[in-house]
Each structure stands twice: as C-alpha cells, then as structure tokens.
Design a protein around this motif. Sequence first.
Motif, PDB file in Angstrom:
ATOM      1  N   UNK A   1       0.864  -1.103  -0.179  1.00 26.24           N
ATOM      2  CA  UNK A   1      -0.288  -0.035   0.220  1.00 26.24           C
ATOM      3  C   UNK A   1       0.290   1.460   0.213  1.00 26.24           C
ATOM      4  N   UNK A   2       1.878   1.293   0.277  1.00 23.61           N
ATOM      5  CA  UNK A   2       3.116   2.788   0.101  1.00 23.61           C
ATOM      6  C   UNK A   2       3.016   2.936  -1.153  1.00 23.61           C
ATOM      7  N   UNK A   3       3.079   2.254  -1.765  1.00 24.69           N
ATOM      8  CA  UNK A   3       2.869   2.530  -3.073  1.00 24.69           C
ATOM      9  C   UNK A   3       2.275   3.413  -3.790  1.00 24.69           C
ATOM     10  N   UNK A   4       1.435   2.806  -3.114  1.00 22.55           N
ATOM     11  CA  UNK A   4      -0.119   3.904  -3.218  1.00 22.55           C
ATOM     12  C   UNK A   4      -0.088   5.312  -2.629  1.00 22.55           C
ATOM     13  N   UNK A   5       0.554   5.486  -1.373  1.00 21.03           N
ATOM     14  CA  UNK A   5       0.447   6.808  -0.912  1.00 21.03           C
ATOM     15  C   UNK A   5       1.409   7.888  -1.221  1.00 21.03           C
ATOM     16  N   UNK A   6       2.776   7.032  -1.928  1.00 18.88           N
ATOM     17  CA  UNK A   6       3.615   7.850  -2.508  1.00 18.88           C
ATOM     18  C   UNK A   6       3.250   8.461  -4.114  1.00 18.88           C
ATOM     19  N   UNK A   7       2.103   6.966  -4.426  1.00 19.75           N
ATOM     20  CA  UNK A   7       2.125   8.048  -6.160  1.00 19.75           C
ATOM     21  C   UNK A   7       1.052   9.474  -6.181  1.00 19.75           C
ATOM     22  N   UNK A   8       0.439   9.221  -4.351  1.00 20.18           N
ATOM     23  CA  UNK A   8      -0.395  10.411  -4.295  1.00 20.18           C
ATOM     24  C   UNK A   8      -0.082  11.056  -4.262  1.00 20.18           C
ATOM     25  N   UNK A   9       1.761  11.507  -2.850  1.00 16.39           N
ATOM     26  CA  UNK A   9       1.810  12.375  -2.574  1.00 16.39           C
ATOM     27  C   UNK A   9       2.786  13.763  -4.667  1.00 16.39           C
ATOM     28  N   UNK A  10       3.289  12.259  -5.238  1.00 12.58           N
ATOM     29  CA  UNK A  10       3.467  12.694  -5.874  1.00 12.58           C
ATOM     30  C   UNK A  10       3.097  13.592  -7.044  1.00 12.58           C
ATOM     31  N   UNK A  11       2.000  12.566  -6.905  1.00 14.75           N
ATOM     32  CA  UNK A  11       0.690  13.874  -8.049  1.00 14.75           C
ATOM     33  C   UNK A  11      -0.042  14.840  -7.280  1.00 14.75           C
ATOM     34  N   UNK A  12       0.174  14.848  -6.162  1.00 14.22           N
ATOM     35  CA  UNK A  12       0.150  16.723  -5.335  1.00 14.22           C
ATOM     36  C   UNK A  12       0.370  17.385  -5.444  1.00 14.22           C
ATOM     37  N   UNK A  13       1.963  16.837  -5.648  1.00 14.75           N
ATOM     38  CA  UNK A  13       3.339  18.111  -5.940  1.00 14.75           C
ATOM     39  C   UNK A  13       2.653  18.617  -7.086  1.00 14.75           C
ATOM     40  N   UNK A  14       1.780  18.203  -8.118  1.00 19.06           N
ATOM     41  CA  UNK A  14       1.683  18.708  -9.377  1.00 19.06           C
ATOM     42  C   UNK A  14       0.740  19.882  -9.529  1.00 19.06           C
ATOM     43  N   UNK A  15       0.531  20.145  -8.345  1.00 21.51           N
ATOM     44  CA  UNK A  15      -0.680  21.074  -7.459  1.00 21.51           C
ATOM     45  C   UNK A  15      -0.145  22.749  -7.935  1.00 21.51           C
ATOM     46  N   UNK A  16       1.429  22.859  -7.935  1.00 28.09           N
ATOM     47  CA  UNK A  16       1.686  23.858  -7.871  1.00 28.09           C
ATOM     48  C   UNK A  16       2.115  24.369  -8.705  1.00 28.09           C
ATOM     49  N   UNK A  17       2.721  23.349 -10.257  1.00 30.67           N
ATOM     50  CA  UNK A  17       2.384  24.430 -11.463  1.00 30.67           C
ATOM     51  C   UNK A  17       1.754  24.537 -12.464  1.00 30.67           C
ATOM     52  N   UNK A  18       0.152  23.272 -11.751  1.00 32.96           N
ATOM     53  CA  UNK A  18      -1.128  23.337 -12.494  1.00 32.96           C
ATOM     54  C   UNK A  18      -1.663  24.997 -11.795  1.00 32.96           C
ATOM     55  N   UNK A  19      -1.631  25.150 -10.804  1.00 30.13           N
ATOM     56  CA  UNK A  19      -2.127  26.486  -9.938  1.00 30.13           C
ATOM     57  C   UNK A  19      -1.283  27.123 -11.173  1.00 30.13           C
ATOM     58  N   UNK A  20      -0.273  27.342 -11.178  1.00 30.14           N
ATOM     59  CA  UNK A  20       0.749  28.710 -11.340  1.00 30.14           C
ATOM     60  C   UNK A  20       0.093  29.172 -13.218  1.00 30.14           C
ATOM     61  N   UNK A  21       0.092  28.000 -13.354  1.00 32.64           N
ATOM     62  CA  UNK A  21      -0.438  27.915 -14.600  1.00 32.64           C
ATOM     63  C   UNK A  21      -2.145  28.515 -15.022  1.00 32.64           C
ATOM     64  N   UNK A  22      -2.668  28.079 -13.615  1.00 37.12           N
ATOM     65  CA  UNK A  22      -4.428  28.804 -13.861  1.00 37.12           C
ATOM     66  C   UNK A  22      -4.332  30.296 -13.827  1.00 37.12           C
ATOM     67  N   UNK A  23      -3.583  30.562 -12.617  1.00 37.92           N
ATOM     68  CA  UNK A  23      -3.070  31.315 -12.386  1.00 37.92           C
ATOM     69  C   UNK A  23      -2.724  33.055 -13.182  1.00 37.92           C
ATOM     70  N   UNK A  24      -1.462  32.287 -14.342  1.00 32.75           N
ATOM     71  CA  UNK A  24      -1.600  33.268 -15.557  1.00 32.75           C
ATOM     72  C   UNK A  24      -1.941  33.281 -16.817  1.00 32.75           C
TER      73      UNK A  24
END
Length: 365
Positions: A259-282
């Motif tokens: 199950x740790x694999x799911x946790x790490x994958x979800x954490x990695x996906x969450x990190x992409x929110x930062x550049x996504x939000x920067x794109x939305x703001x711009x």
Amino acid sequence: VSTQSTGVVDAVMCLDTYLPLNMIGIKKVTGGSLTDTQLVKGVAFKKTFSYAGFEMQPKTYKSPKVLCLNIELELKAERDNAECRIDNVKDYQEIVDVEWNILYEKLEKMVQSGAKIILSKLPIGDVATQYFADRDIFCAGRVAQEDLNRTVKACGGTILATVNNVREADMGECELFEEIQIGNERYNKFTGCPKAKTCTLILRGGAEQFIDETERSLHDAIMIVRRAMKNDSVVAGGGAIEMELSKELKSYAKTIHGKEQLLITAYAKALEIIPRQLCDNAGFDATVILNKLRQKHAQGEKWMGMDITSEDVADNFAACVWEPSIVKKNALTAACEACCTILSIDETVKNPNSNYKAPNAMPGM
C-alpha cells in the motif's frame, strides 16, 4: 515587474548582517503609476503636523547635523489638580517668566549645538517653530517612533531625552536633506547617510486598494530575498522543483510493493498542483504546460519550469527564477503535518442534546 524586483533586492542589500525587517520603511502615496515607485537609500517620512512659521524654514540642507529628541518643546497647561496660590500680580508674572525661560534655554542650547535638523517624537510648538525658523533651522515634531529609529540608524547619533551637554557624537549627519513633493504629500528625505543601514520604499499607485496589494506583494518578496541571503541554498522556482520531486517519487514508488506505493504515488501527484495552479493564475493551458514539463523532466532537464513571459517552459535556474530551499522544505513539512492532523481525526463528537426540542406547554398553563 523587473524594476520592482531590482528595488526589493537593493532594499535588502541596504540592511546590516542581521537583515532587520523594521529597517525597511514602506510608505504609500496615492497617485501616479507603479513605475513611479522609488527606493530611498536612507530615510523618508511624511511631513508631520507643523505650526505657524514652518514655511519660513529652509527645506534643503547640505551636510547638516541631525539632532533627534524625545522631549516636548511647547508650553502646556498644568494638570487639573495642580494648584499655585499667589497674592499679587508680580508673583504671577514671575511664574510665567520662569516657564518661558525654561523653554528658551532649551531652544538656545539646541541652537548652540550646531544642529540644522531637529526631530522630536513629542510636539514642537509654535514658539519653538518660529524660533528655529528665525535661525534657519528645520524642525519636525510628532515624528513616529519607527521613523525616528530609522533616522538614527541611518544618520547616526542617539535619541536624547535632554538637551544639556549635547555632544558631537550625539548628533547624526547626512549629505543631503530635502523636503520634496510626492503626489499630494510632502516628504522629508535624508540621503547620503554615512551609516545607512536602512532604506525606504515609496509606493505609488492609482488606487489605495492597489497600493495595499502591492505592499503585501513586496513584503512577500522581501521575506524571500532575506531568506535567500541567510540561506544560500536555492532551487529553481516556477514549479520546477515540484515537477522534479514528482518524477523522482513516481520512479521510487515503482520499487515499493504494498500500500505504500499508493501513498507515494498520491504524494507525487499532489506536487503537480503547484505548477498547475501557477498556470491557472497566469491564464495558461495547464494541461499543455504540465505535459511539456513531464517530458522535459523525464529527459533529465531537472530545472525546467513554467515561463510566464513566453507562455512556455524554460530553464528557470538559468533564468534566475530561484526559491530558497529551506522555504520549500518548510512548506512540504507543514503540508504533511496538516494532512496527518486531518487524517488523525477519526470521529466527530456531536452533542445529542443540540437537537433536543422541549415539549410544548399544556394548554391553559
């Protein structure tokens, strides 16, 4: 934006090694445009309340001595419970003369000190203002404590509580003092200070709300520059470090079973929110930008991030778009702790009596 960025860096560079934030004064003047914002490498503050005779004082001095005080230079009424009994007019006149003599003695001692600029935290009355004007001395009372402290920090000297035995070391100096017009306001400006470890940012803008928002943005920028100077480890901004961490975590998750694999994958996906939000703001297409970033990082270009000027991706480390690494560490740590706190709440306690309704009273009672 480039001008404001340069101004923020120059402002922080004016400070001493401890980088005290209160030594950067930010003054807001409504009117003009943002490009009219100026950095004063010294001290500037709004003209204080003045009495009659102030306009007769010179408004420009070269290499003046600056005397900073914390005393009141005006005659004031006695307390309500003060009582003085006299039985003739002569005694009353002596009391009045003593009050005036005390004030004039203070004023004469300040004149003899050689100071040309006199600042005080407490009021300077009309008599003192006219007295200084007749001797070509500039004075300002009711100066804010913060502005007075920054003046001492820049020009030198100390804030005195008495004018007895004023020494040369007690007074500051600067190359130029002038009272200038900025928008609809008058500002006292000290420049060329030999001990300048302070500065002043004078913000301009068309609306008060716009200036307030600019001040908040500048405060954030100043804090980032201070942090970068205190901690010289930096990473690329614009979502570059988040995309690189996301790529590494996705690769690492494939080596983990369970199950740790799911946790790490979800954490990695969450990190992409930062550049996504920067794109939305711009106002950019986040899907296109993120796909390009994933491709570049998969090819080993770890500093590729969003380029707001070209609506594309670029090497942000080479473009000097940096963030202190300690800020990123603290942000990730705080996010993890907040998430763990939320997940640790397994049940919500509800008061059963909160929905209890009292029975209706019997008819006739």
